[in-house]
Design an enzyme around this catalytic site. Structure first.
Site, PDB file in Angstrom:
ATOM      1  N   LYS A 206      46.935  50.485  34.399  1.00 44.68           N
ATOM      2  CA  LYS A 206      46.836  49.715  33.157  1.00 44.68           C
ATOM      3  C   LYS A 206      48.137  48.943  32.910  1.00 44.68           C
ATOM      4  O   LYS A 206      48.117  47.759  32.635  1.00 44.68           O
ATOM      5  CB  LYS A 206      46.527  50.670  31.997  1.00 44.68           C
ATOM      6  CG  LYS A 206      46.443  49.999  30.646  1.00 44.68           C
ATOM      7  CD  LYS A 206      45.999  50.975  29.572  1.00 44.68           C
ATOM      8  CE  LYS A 206      46.151  50.329  28.199  1.00 44.68           C
ATOM      9  NZ  LYS A 206      45.699  51.197  27.121  1.00 44.68           N
ATOM     10  N   GLU A 212      54.757  56.527  39.763  1.00 39.23           N
ATOM     11  CA  GLU A 212      54.038  57.073  40.924  1.00 39.23           C
ATOM     12  C   GLU A 212      53.203  55.984  41.598  1.00 39.23           C
ATOM     13  O   GLU A 212      53.230  55.828  42.831  1.00 39.23           O
ATOM     14  CB  GLU A 212      53.084  58.203  40.486  1.00 39.23           C
ATOM     15  CG  GLU A 212      53.758  59.444  39.946  1.00 39.23           C
ATOM     16  CD  GLU A 212      54.008  59.385  38.442  1.00 39.23           C
ATOM     17  OE1 GLU A 212      54.073  58.269  37.868  1.00 39.23           O
ATOM     18  OE2 GLU A 212      54.146  60.467  37.840  1.00 39.23           O
ATOM     19  N   GLY A 267      43.872  54.687  28.892  1.00 45.75           N
ATOM     20  CA  GLY A 267      43.829  55.060  30.310  1.00 45.75           C
ATOM     21  C   GLY A 267      42.757  56.098  30.601  1.00 45.75           C
ATOM     22  O   GLY A 267      41.976  55.970  31.542  1.00 45.75           O
ATOM     23  N   ARG A 268      42.683  57.142  29.772  1.00 40.01           N
ATOM     24  CA  ARG A 268      41.740  58.230  30.046  1.00 40.01           C
ATOM     25  C   ARG A 268      40.308  57.882  29.645  1.00 40.01           C
ATOM     26  O   ARG A 268      39.406  58.688  29.819  1.00 40.01           O
ATOM     27  CB  ARG A 268      42.217  59.514  29.361  1.00 40.01           C
ATOM     28  CG  ARG A 268      42.514  59.373  27.874  1.00 40.01           C
ATOM     29  CD  ARG A 268      43.296  60.584  27.368  1.00 40.01           C
ATOM     30  NE  ARG A 268      43.735  60.431  25.999  1.00 40.01           N
ATOM     31  CZ  ARG A 268      44.875  59.865  25.614  1.00 40.01           C
ATOM     32  NH1 ARG A 268      45.698  59.350  26.520  1.00 40.01           N
ATOM     33  NH2 ARG A 268      45.213  59.800  24.340  1.00 40.01           N
ATOM     34  N   GLU A 353      45.130  65.262  26.875  1.00 41.15           N
ATOM     35  CA  GLU A 353      46.029  64.166  26.525  1.00 41.15           C
ATOM     36  C   GLU A 353      45.637  63.617  25.150  1.00 41.15           C
ATOM     37  O   GLU A 353      46.481  63.128  24.408  1.00 41.15           O
ATOM     38  CB  GLU A 353      45.971  63.063  27.595  1.00 41.15           C
ATOM     39  CG  GLU A 353      47.230  62.211  27.660  1.00 41.15           C
ATOM     40  CD  GLU A 353      47.335  61.364  28.911  1.00 41.15           C
ATOM     41  OE1 GLU A 353      48.239  61.593  29.737  1.00 41.15           O
ATOM     42  OE2 GLU A 353      46.523  60.440  29.062  1.00 41.15           O
ATOM     43  N   HIS A 384      33.224  84.046  41.662  1.00 39.27           N
ATOM     44  CA  HIS A 384      33.932  84.962  42.566  1.00 39.27           C
ATOM     45  C   HIS A 384      35.434  84.838  42.400  1.00 39.27           C
ATOM     46  O   HIS A 384      36.202  85.277  43.264  1.00 39.27           O
ATOM     47  CB  HIS A 384      33.503  84.689  44.007  1.00 39.27           C
ATOM     48  CG  HIS A 384      32.026  84.870  44.189  1.00 39.27           C
ATOM     49  ND1 HIS A 384      31.457  86.095  44.442  1.00 39.27           N
ATOM     50  CD2 HIS A 384      30.990  83.987  44.056  1.00 39.27           C
ATOM     51  CE1 HIS A 384      30.135  85.950  44.515  1.00 39.27           C
ATOM     52  NE2 HIS A 384      29.832  84.680  44.265  1.00 39.27           N
ATOM     53  N   LYS A 514      59.012  61.140  31.658  1.00 38.27           N
ATOM     54  CA  LYS A 514      59.153  59.967  32.536  1.00 38.27           C
ATOM     55  C   LYS A 514      60.589  59.456  32.470  1.00 38.27           C
ATOM     56  O   LYS A 514      61.207  59.148  33.489  1.00 38.27           O
ATOM     57  CB  LYS A 514      58.216  58.837  32.089  1.00 38.27           C
ATOM     58  CG  LYS A 514      56.757  59.055  32.369  1.00 38.27           C
ATOM     59  CD  LYS A 514      55.988  57.779  32.007  1.00 38.27           C
ATOM     60  CE  LYS A 514      54.500  58.008  31.924  1.00 38.27           C
ATOM     61  NZ  LYS A 514      53.750  56.892  31.367  1.00 38.27           N
TER      62      LYS A 514
HETATM   63  O1  F6P Z   1      50.117  60.135  31.818  1.00 39.00           O
HETATM   64  C1  F6P Z   1      50.352  59.066  30.962  1.00 39.00           C
HETATM   65  C2  F6P Z   1      49.524  57.888  31.321  1.00 39.00           C
HETATM   66  O2  F6P Z   1      49.953  56.853  30.511  1.00 39.00           O
HETATM   67  C3  F6P Z   1      48.009  58.109  31.167  1.00 39.00           C
HETATM   68  O3  F6P Z   1      47.592  58.024  29.857  1.00 39.00           O
HETATM   69  C4  F6P Z   1      47.464  57.050  32.062  1.00 39.00           C
HETATM   70  O4  F6P Z   1      46.118  57.241  32.354  1.00 39.00           O
HETATM   71  C5  F6P Z   1      48.387  57.210  33.245  1.00 39.00           C
HETATM   72  O5  F6P Z   1      49.663  57.478  32.675  1.00 39.00           O
HETATM   73  C6  F6P Z   1      48.437  56.033  34.177  1.00 39.00           C
HETATM   74  O6  F6P Z   1      48.879  54.867  33.532  1.00 39.00           O
HETATM   75  P1  F6P Z   1      48.680  53.449  34.182  1.00 39.00           P
HETATM   76  O7  F6P Z   1      47.231  53.185  34.336  1.00 39.00           O
HETATM   77  O8  F6P Z   1      49.346  52.499  33.240  1.00 39.00           O
HETATM   78  O9  F6P Z   1      49.354  53.440  35.529  1.00 39.00           O
END
Ligand code: F6P
Length: 551
Positions: A206, A212, A267-268, A353, A384, A514
């Site tokens: 987003k 990452e 995002g979620r 979240e 199990h 972060k």
């Molecule tokens: O973990 C925090 C967060 O902002 C989530 O809400 C989101 O889904 C994820 O990081 C990834 O964010 P982006 O889509 O901006 O890379």
């Protein structure tokens, strides 16, 4: 704003807590032979059986009053309308607009967001057709047979979960890999398996700033340029899904290869947006459209059904009952469907979240628990592993069972003691129904002794029962059902947040970690320490790590 826990409706629910200690599920079922059917609600294609919950009609009515006290219908209307209900980020919350039909209209800030949504859907559809038909080729002219989705959080968990749920529909010969972790082991293992000449990379973010995702995307680009011998290969092998066109351009992906979504999609909550592109590529555009229709079916149910028959509202009220009044701290979600194996992980982000908040919308401290810890694994595997605690442990853990009536594939099995072949799917579902029964009704000491068990062993074999569960039964694991399931839980989260007065759409708690990772990265690589130092634990961990890395 009103603190819901100070209302007379809250006090009325509290007053009913002792009453549930006086009855058992055995008694409630015995007193009302219709309870199973009466307490099952239909939402789209889903049968949601709420009868095995520790509630009476009186308790449910009091919980429903709580929803009215929190003005749930007005809050719900505000979300669907596009009001800026995510107040800490000053944003609308319009994931429901992502699944409105093309002939709908929703004007927010002078723009018809439905037109924007369908313009992107049309581009995604066209692109997917070109890739799936082989018209779109890689840099060396080869057909694409592999997709790597690089993203994390909502930009990973939604697509990877749906991809797995719909794997029976992947008939175009395209398979997707999902790389999320910044642990290089994740990307290395994937790159070792794929052929860059036939692979398309979807960079899904987003913000297009997530550490990452950016680290994985840059490393993947380097790998592809090395393998294919030219920077020009990027145009044929990289596309982006984002809200940040400028950052996508800076990365080197052209506007034609970018699929847009908007800051009003959290995002979620983003899998029904272009974030679902990898699913459209593997399962095909018609399946993706059916998925969106499933979401919309549940949106309509949530928006229009009375609270008494409204599945997400009732599930949310039960969550509030268990967490705020009976002390439950977690909820297990057990899909009896291997293809839904990532659903619990998906729900962890969606629910935790969203509901992991300690202050209300006005900044005041909450005085009651908010969300629960979601966890789970597919059945029967969980039986199990951790079911022992559910059956005989000391904690209250409500369970959501999810079962599918018609399997995508079935096999015959021959079991010792069975005269003929049995369907493995029947066996799976028999286990689901058995587990919810045993949890609810248990086995008394008299029943154990009647089996001839040694009295000294009897206490160990007694099953207390009275352990609540919901059973969600769907006709098949179709794309529409998957959309309905996701939207069901989205609206459960919305309802819990609306009643508890918290913001389900921000996630400030994730930010501090972060920022600190940045400072720590410098300390790990060059010997820079902030002054004053971190803390004695972190300082010593950094030192041991640096030593192990020979620095
Ligand atoms: O973990 C925090 C967060 O902002 C989530 O809400 C989101 O889904 C994820 O990081 C990834 O964010 P982006 O889509 O901006 O890379």
């Amino acid at each position: 704003m009103t603190d819901i826990s100070t209302t007379e409706q809250w006090a009325a629910v509290e007053d009913l807590v002792p009453s549930i200690g006086e009855v058992s599920l055995r008694e409630l079922f015995a007193a009302d032979p219709e309870r199973g059917r009466r307490m099952t609600v239909n939402a789209g294609d889903l049968h949601v059986d709420l009868s095995k919950h520790l509630v009476t009609g009186e308790i449910l009515a009091a919980l429903t009053d709580l929803a009215h006290a929190a003005r749930l219908p007005a809050q719900r209307a505000a979300m669907f309308r596009g009001d800026r209900i995510n107040t800490t980020e000053d944003r609308s919350v319009l994931h429901t607009a992502l699944r409105l039909p093309a002939d709908a209209q929703l004007v927010v800030d002078d723009r018809d967001v439905v037109a924007d949504v369908h313009a992107v859907l049309a581009r995604m559809t066209d692109f997917s057709h070109r890739v799936r038909s082989g018209e779109w080729t890689g840099y060396t002219g080869e057909r694409i047979d592999t997709v790597i989705n690089i993203g994390i959080g909502g930009s990973d968990l939604g697509p990877v979960m749906v991809d797995s749920a719909l794997r029976g529909l992947q008939t175009a010969g395209i398979r997707a890999h999902y790389v999320s972790n910044v642990d290089p082991a994740d990307l290395s293992a994937t790159l070792a398996e794929i052929d860059p000449a036939t692979t398309l990379v979807v960079v899904a973010s987003k913000t297009f700033t997530t550490q990452e995702t950016m680290a994985n995307a840059h490393a993947t680009r380097r790998h592809f340029v090395d393998a294919l011998g030219s920077d020009n290969a990027i145009a044929s092998h990289f596309v982006a899904v984002s809200t940040a066109a400028d950052k996508v351009a800076d990365f080197g992906i052209a506007a034609d290869n970018m699929f847009e979504f908007w800051d009003w999609v959290g995002g979620r909550y983003s899998v029904p947006s272009a974030i679902g592109l990898s699913v459209m590529l593997t399962a095909g555009p018609p399946a993706f459209i059916e998925l969106l229709e499933g979401f919309h079916t549940m949106d309509l149910h949530f928006a229009t059904e009375t609270p008494e028959r409204n599945a997400p509202v009732l599930m949310a009220l039960l969550s509030i009952w268990y967490t705020c009044f009976l002390g439950a701290q977690s909820k297990a979600v057990i899909p009896y469907a291997q293809d839904l194996q990532r659903f619990p992980a998906y729900l962890q982000q969606l629910t935790m979240e969203s509901l992991g908040k300690s202050v209300r919308l006005d900044g005041s401290d909450v005085t009651y628990p908010t969300g629960e810890v979601y966890w789970g694994e597919p059945g029967t595997n969980g039986q199990h592993a951790f079911f022992q605690l559910l059956h005989q442990g000391t904690q209250l853990v409500p369970v959501d069972f999810i079962g599918i009536a018609r399997p995508g594939a079935d096999l015959d099995a021959y079991l010792p003691g069975e005269p003929g072949a049995v369907s493995m799917h029947d066996l799976l579902m028999a286990n689901l129904f058995a587990q919810s029964r045993v949890l609810a009704f248990g086995k008394t000491e008299e029943e154990v002794l009647a089996d001839g068990v040694d009295p000294a062993l009897a206490p160990h074999k007694v099953m207390p029962g009275n352990r609540p569960s919901t059973t969600i039964l769907a006709p098949s694991l179709s794309p529409g059902v998957v959309g309905q399931l996701i939207a069901l839980y989205e609206h459960v989260v919305f309802t819990q947040a609306a009643i508890l007065g918290i913001n389900a759409f921000d996630q400030w708690g994730v930010e501090l970690g972060k920022a600190q990772a940045g400072e720590l990265l410098s300390a790990l690589t060059v010997d820079t320490r902030p002054d004053p130092a971190f803390d004695s634990s972190t300082d010593s961990l950094v030192e041991i790590y640096r030593e192990a890395r020979g620095r």
